[in-house]
Design a protein around this motif. Structure first.
Motif, PDB file in Angstrom:
ATOM      1  N   LEU A   1       0.822  -1.120  -0.039  1.00 38.21           N
ATOM      2  CA  LEU A   1       0.011  -0.045  -0.006  1.00 38.21           C
ATOM      3  C   LEU A   1       0.833   1.079  -0.163  1.00 38.21           C
ATOM      4  CD1 LEU A   1      -2.965  -1.033   2.428  1.00 38.21           C
ATOM      5  CD2 LEU A   1      -2.560  -1.209  -0.019  1.00 38.21           C
ATOM      6  N   PHE A  22     -10.958  -5.917  -4.825  1.00 42.04           N
ATOM      7  CA  PHE A  22     -12.287  -6.207  -5.709  1.00 42.04           C
ATOM      8  C   PHE A  22     -13.062  -5.091  -5.690  1.00 42.04           C
ATOM      9  CE2 PHE A  22     -16.495  -8.362  -5.506  1.00 42.04           C
ATOM     10  CZ  PHE A  22     -16.171  -9.495  -6.160  1.00 42.04           C
ATOM     11  N   ASP A  46      -2.977   2.834   6.383  1.00 45.95           N
ATOM     12  CA  ASP A  46      -4.189   2.666   5.519  1.00 45.95           C
ATOM     13  C   ASP A  46      -5.145   3.335   6.181  1.00 45.95           C
ATOM     14  OD1 ASP A  46      -6.346   2.134   4.079  1.00 45.95           O
ATOM     15  OD2 ASP A  46      -6.022   0.016   4.072  1.00 45.95           O
ATOM     16  N   LEU A  81     -13.451   3.869   5.231  1.00 38.82           N
ATOM     17  CA  LEU A  81     -14.307   2.531   5.455  1.00 38.82           C
ATOM     18  C   LEU A  81     -14.039   2.019   6.784  1.00 38.82           C
ATOM     19  CD1 LEU A  81     -16.060   0.280   4.152  1.00 38.82           C
ATOM     20  CD2 LEU A  81     -14.053  -0.527   3.294  1.00 38.82           C
ATOM     21  N   HIS A  82     -12.817   2.345   7.408  1.00 37.30           N
ATOM     22  CA  HIS A  82     -12.298   1.574   8.416  1.00 37.30           C
ATOM     23  C   HIS A  82     -12.543   2.493   9.612  1.00 37.30           C
ATOM     24  CE1 HIS A  82     -10.746  -1.253   5.848  1.00 37.30           C
ATOM     25  NE2 HIS A  82     -10.055  -0.378   5.269  1.00 37.30           N
ATOM     26  N   LEU A  99     -12.878  -3.791   9.920  1.00 33.43           N
ATOM     27  CA  LEU A  99     -11.626  -4.051   9.931  1.00 33.43           C
ATOM     28  C   LEU A  99     -10.793  -4.007   8.653  1.00 33.43           C
ATOM     29  CD1 LEU A  99      -9.900  -4.337  12.473  1.00 33.43           C
ATOM     30  CD2 LEU A  99     -10.090  -6.898  12.300  1.00 33.43           C
ATOM     31  N   HIS A 100      -9.647  -3.684   8.623  1.00 35.55           N
ATOM     32  CA  HIS A 100      -8.753  -3.791   7.322  1.00 35.55           C
ATOM     33  C   HIS A 100      -8.564  -5.221   7.074  1.00 35.55           C
ATOM     34  CE1 HIS A 100      -7.813   0.335   9.303  1.00 35.55           C
ATOM     35  NE2 HIS A 100      -7.492   0.566   7.966  1.00 35.55           N
ATOM     36  N   GLY A 101      -8.574  -5.499   5.938  1.00 37.52           N
ATOM     37  CA  GLY A 101      -8.297  -7.024   5.616  1.00 37.52           C
ATOM     38  C   GLY A 101      -7.080  -7.290   6.011  1.00 37.52           C
ATOM     39  N   ARG A 156      -7.391 -14.987   1.253  1.00 35.58           N
ATOM     40  CA  ARG A 156      -8.348 -14.560   0.555  1.00 35.58           C
ATOM     41  C   ARG A 156      -9.532 -14.366   1.726  1.00 35.58           C
ATOM     42  NH1 ARG A 156     -12.506 -16.221  -4.495  1.00 35.58           N
ATOM     43  NH2 ARG A 156     -10.514 -15.944  -5.653  1.00 35.58           N
ATOM     44  N   PHE A 157      -9.920 -12.893   1.487  1.00 35.28           N
ATOM     45  CA  PHE A 157     -10.994 -12.074   2.445  1.00 35.28           C
ATOM     46  C   PHE A 157     -12.217 -12.666   1.838  1.00 35.28           C
ATOM     47  CE2 PHE A 157      -7.148  -9.634   2.280  1.00 35.28           C
ATOM     48  CZ  PHE A 157      -6.693  -9.688   3.396  1.00 35.28           C
ATOM     49  N   LEU A 158     -12.860 -13.263   2.513  1.00 35.98           N
ATOM     50  CA  LEU A 158     -14.232 -14.002   2.273  1.00 35.98           C
ATOM     51  C   LEU A 158     -15.265 -13.032   2.761  1.00 35.98           C
ATOM     52  CD1 LEU A 158     -13.231 -17.526   3.037  1.00 35.98           C
ATOM     53  CD2 LEU A 158     -13.146 -16.671   0.668  1.00 35.98           C
TER      54      LEU A 158
HETATM   55  C1  LIG Z   1      -6.961  -2.844  -1.440  1.00 35.98           C
HETATM   56  C2  LIG Z   1      -6.495  -2.254  -0.254  1.00 35.98           C
HETATM   57  C3  LIG Z   1      -7.618  -1.561   0.468  1.00 35.98           C
HETATM   58  C4  LIG Z   1      -8.208  -2.358   1.439  1.00 35.98           C
HETATM   59  C5  LIG Z   1      -9.574  -2.564   1.844  1.00 35.98           C
HETATM   60  C6  LIG Z   1      -9.899  -3.472   3.104  1.00 35.98           C
HETATM   61  O1  LIG Z   1      -9.217  -3.902   3.817  1.00 35.98           O
HETATM   62  S1  LIG Z   1     -11.601  -3.926   2.901  1.00 35.98           S
HETATM   63  C7  LIG Z   1     -11.797  -5.232   4.230  1.00 35.98           C
HETATM   64  C8  LIG Z   1     -11.472  -6.337   3.795  1.00 35.98           C
HETATM   65  N1  LIG Z   1     -12.073  -7.082   2.737  1.00 35.98           N
HETATM   66  C9  LIG Z   1     -13.346  -7.664   2.923  1.00 35.98           C
HETATM   67  O2  LIG Z   1     -13.935  -7.461   3.854  1.00 35.98           O
HETATM   68  C10 LIG Z   1     -13.694  -8.204   1.731  1.00 35.98           C
HETATM   69  C11 LIG Z   1     -14.452  -9.460   2.220  1.00 35.98           C
HETATM   70  N2  LIG Z   1     -15.183 -10.639   1.167  1.00 35.98           N
HETATM   71  C12 LIG Z   1     -16.129 -10.165   0.395  1.00 35.98           C
HETATM   72  O3  LIG Z   1     -17.285  -9.257   1.122  1.00 35.98           O
HETATM   73  C13 LIG Z   1     -16.572 -11.207  -0.791  1.00 35.98           C
HETATM   74  O4  LIG Z   1     -15.803 -12.245  -0.910  1.00 35.98           O
HETATM   75  C14 LIG Z   1     -16.426 -10.368  -2.074  1.00 35.98           C
HETATM   76  C15 LIG Z   1     -17.465  -9.168  -1.995  1.00 35.98           C
HETATM   77  C16 LIG Z   1     -15.143  -9.808  -2.182  1.00 35.98           C
HETATM   78  C17 LIG Z   1     -17.006 -11.210  -3.143  1.00 35.98           C
HETATM   79  O5  LIG Z   1     -18.069 -11.970  -2.882  1.00 35.98           O
HETATM   80  P1  LIG Z   1     -19.211 -12.126  -4.085  1.00 35.98           P
HETATM   81  O6  LIG Z   1     -20.256 -12.933  -3.622  1.00 35.98           O
HETATM   82  O7  LIG Z   1     -19.468 -10.844  -4.701  1.00 35.98           O
HETATM   83  O8  LIG Z   1     -18.248 -12.824  -4.958  1.00 35.98           O
HETATM   84  P2  LIG Z   1     -18.551 -14.353  -5.845  1.00 35.98           P
HETATM   85  O9  LIG Z   1     -18.264 -15.201  -4.872  1.00 35.98           O
HETATM   86  O10 LIG Z   1     -20.022 -14.081  -6.569  1.00 35.98           O
HETATM   87  O11 LIG Z   1     -17.323 -14.190  -7.074  1.00 35.98           O
HETATM   88  C18 LIG Z   1     -17.259 -13.456  -8.327  1.00 35.98           C
HETATM   89  C19 LIG Z   1     -16.074 -13.611  -8.827  1.00 35.98           C
HETATM   90  O12 LIG Z   1     -14.908 -13.143  -7.916  1.00 35.98           O
HETATM   91  C20 LIG Z   1     -14.130 -13.846  -7.492  1.00 35.98           C
HETATM   92  N3  LIG Z   1     -14.061 -13.707  -6.252  1.00 35.98           N
HETATM   93  C21 LIG Z   1     -14.497 -13.859  -4.986  1.00 35.98           C
HETATM   94  N4  LIG Z   1     -14.182 -13.409  -3.894  1.00 35.98           N
HETATM   95  C22 LIG Z   1     -12.948 -13.037  -4.163  1.00 35.98           C
HETATM   96  C23 LIG Z   1     -11.828 -12.359  -3.269  1.00 35.98           C
HETATM   97  N5  LIG Z   1     -12.044 -12.301  -2.118  1.00 35.98           N
HETATM   98  N6  LIG Z   1     -10.887 -11.917  -3.718  1.00 35.98           N
HETATM   99  C24 LIG Z   1     -10.538 -12.173  -5.463  1.00 35.98           C
HETATM  100  N7  LIG Z   1     -11.498 -12.630  -6.111  1.00 35.98           N
HETATM  101  C25 LIG Z   1     -12.626 -12.962  -5.692  1.00 35.98           C
HETATM  102  C26 LIG Z   1     -14.684 -15.378  -7.620  1.00 35.98           C
HETATM  103  O13 LIG Z   1     -13.815 -16.267  -7.964  1.00 35.98           O
HETATM  104  C27 LIG Z   1     -15.460 -15.181  -8.750  1.00 35.98           C
HETATM  105  O14 LIG Z   1     -14.751 -15.375 -10.108  1.00 35.98           O
HETATM  106  P3  LIG Z   1     -15.218 -16.546 -11.015  1.00 35.98           P
HETATM  107  O15 LIG Z   1     -15.024 -17.798  -9.975  1.00 35.98           O
HETATM  108  O16 LIG Z   1     -16.535 -16.682 -11.362  1.00 35.98           O
HETATM  109  O17 LIG Z   1     -14.135 -16.561 -12.119  1.00 35.98           O
END
Ligand SMILES: CCC/C=C/C(=O)SCCNC(=O)CCNC(=O)[C@H](O)C(C)(C)COP(=O)([O-])OP(=O)([O-])OC[C@H]1O[C@@H](n2cnc3c(N)ncnc32)[C@H](O)[C@@H]1OP(=O)([O-])[O-]
Length: 309
Positions: free
Chosen positions: A74, A153, A208, A212-213, A229-231, A260-262
């Motif tokens: 970052l 994402f 960071d 959002l956090h 929370l930050h991922g 991977r953050f789910l």
């Molecule tokens: C960047 C720095 C800034 C920091 C910010 C933070 O900290 S934020 C806080 C920390 N972060 C969080 O809190 C985020 C927590 N995570 C979430 O909320 C959910 O997992 C989501 C919204 C990211 C995706 O959910 P959904 O139901 O919308 O997705 P789906 O299951 O329908 O799949 C659609 C497509 O995307 C693919 N794919 C899916 N997931 C991921 C992934 N993680 N990663 C990558 N790819 C992913 C999946 O393979 C599929 O492709 P395929 O296979 O079809 O080619």
């Protein structure tokens, strides 16, 4: 919206040359980071944890937790993801994945040179996935210390493909894609840890500052009842649990980390990190105890096993 883009243009994003950046940190940053991911929060004299925040037993340098390396990624993007051709709503950005390779023990203070490149860009219809690769070199010696691959994402930014085939670009082979199958048997060990209600407010001081956090109004627009929370903070908790339970406190046993953050985590929730040992690979998943939901899964590869395991 990204200011420099009237429309999402994958070719422009692909051809963008990221500037080289420098990143300097001190022992104070290392200790602040460790506190931000919960080191010593439950026990201020924990024998495995004190070394990450204090010169325990006269040790010369504070030890560096392996996930500290993620801060370089970052830190290497001072303008954030405001790239030419990338059109997205920053309020809808979530951290999707983090992959880290560590080539040398991290020094407790350093000046780094970061080279940054695009590692991937994918159209998932409802979202765009952007992968950024950062290589961090010690500025004095030129030694490569680590590599990060950060996956963002971008909700609502998909659908930019010009042909019927969804756009997908990767600069690394498919077999390097982090994927993990959680074993069916009982975990080797489970570690429970509490995040504090103020966890994200403390963690953000490591660099960071995304509202959002911290900002309740911003979090609501992003679709959450309160700031999340930050991922990378969740990842830090999970890998710290692995360093404690499997590496017996030795951070330098860690070779590579994938996560991977789910699902989001709310500060104050309890994290349960389940670990399975397969050779030199630790497969892990982290659950939020209060909601019985898995929020993170991945693996950590080790150089070796601790002799006391
Ligand atoms: C960047 C720095 C800034 C920091 C910010 C933070 O900290 S934020 C806080 C920390 N972060 C969080 O809190 C985020 C927590 N995570 C979430 O909320 C959910 O997992 C989501 C919204 C990211 C995706 O959910 P959904 O139901 O919308 O997705 P789906 O299951 O329908 O799949 C659609 C497509 O995307 C693919 N794919 C899916 N997931 C991921 C992934 N993680 N990663 C990558 N790819 C992913 C999946 O393979 C599929 O492709 P395929 O296979 O079809 O080619």
């Amino acid at each position: 919206m990204s200011s420099d883009a009237s429309e999402f243009d994958p070719d422009r994003i692909e051809s963008y040359k990221f500037p080289e950046t420098t990143y300097t940190y001190s022992e104070r940053d290392v200790a602040l980071y460790a506190l931000g991911i919960g080191a010593c929060a439950r026990d201020a004299v924990d024998v495995d944890q004190l070394q990450f925040v204090y010169h325990e037993k006269g040790q010369k340098f504070i030890q560096v937790l392996p996930t500290f390396a993620a801060l370089f990624s970052l830190g290497s993007l001072p303008g954030g993801l405001d790239l030419p051709g990338l059109k997205f709503d920053p309020r809808l950005l979530l951290h999707g994945q983090q992959y880290i390779e560590l080539y040398k023990p991290l020094p407790s203070n350093a000046c780094l040179k970061n080279t940054v490149s695009l590692a991937g860009l994918h159209d998932k219809g409802k979202a765009a996935i952007l992968e950024i690769e950062t290589k961090s070199y010690d500025k004095d010696s030129g030694a490569l210390l680590c590599m990060n691959r950060t996956t963002a994402f971008l909700r609502g930014a998909g659908g930019f493909s010009k042909s019927s085939h969804p756009y997908s670009y990767s600069n690394y082979p498919k077999d390097k894609v982090p994927s993990v199958k959680i074993p069916k048997g009982q975990p080797f060990v489970v570690f429970e840890d509490c995040t504090q209600p103020s966890q994200a407010l403390l963690y953000r001081l490591s660099g960071d500052y995304n509202p959002l956090h911290s900002d309740p109004t911003f979090a609501k627009v992003a679709g959450f009842t309160r700031p999340i929370l930050h991922g990378l903070c969740t990842l830090g908790f999970s890998v710290r649990a692995i360093v404690k339970c499997i590496c017996r406190g030795d951070p330098n046993l860690v070779k590579c980390i994938s996560g991977r953050f789910l699902l989001h985590v709310y500060p104050g929730e309890t994290l349960l990190t389940e670990m399975w040992l397969e050779g030199l690979r630790v497969i892990y998943q982290t659950k939020v105890k209060e909601r019985s939901r898995t929020v993170l899964s991945g693996y950590v590869d080790l150089h070796g096993l601790s002799s006391s395991l």
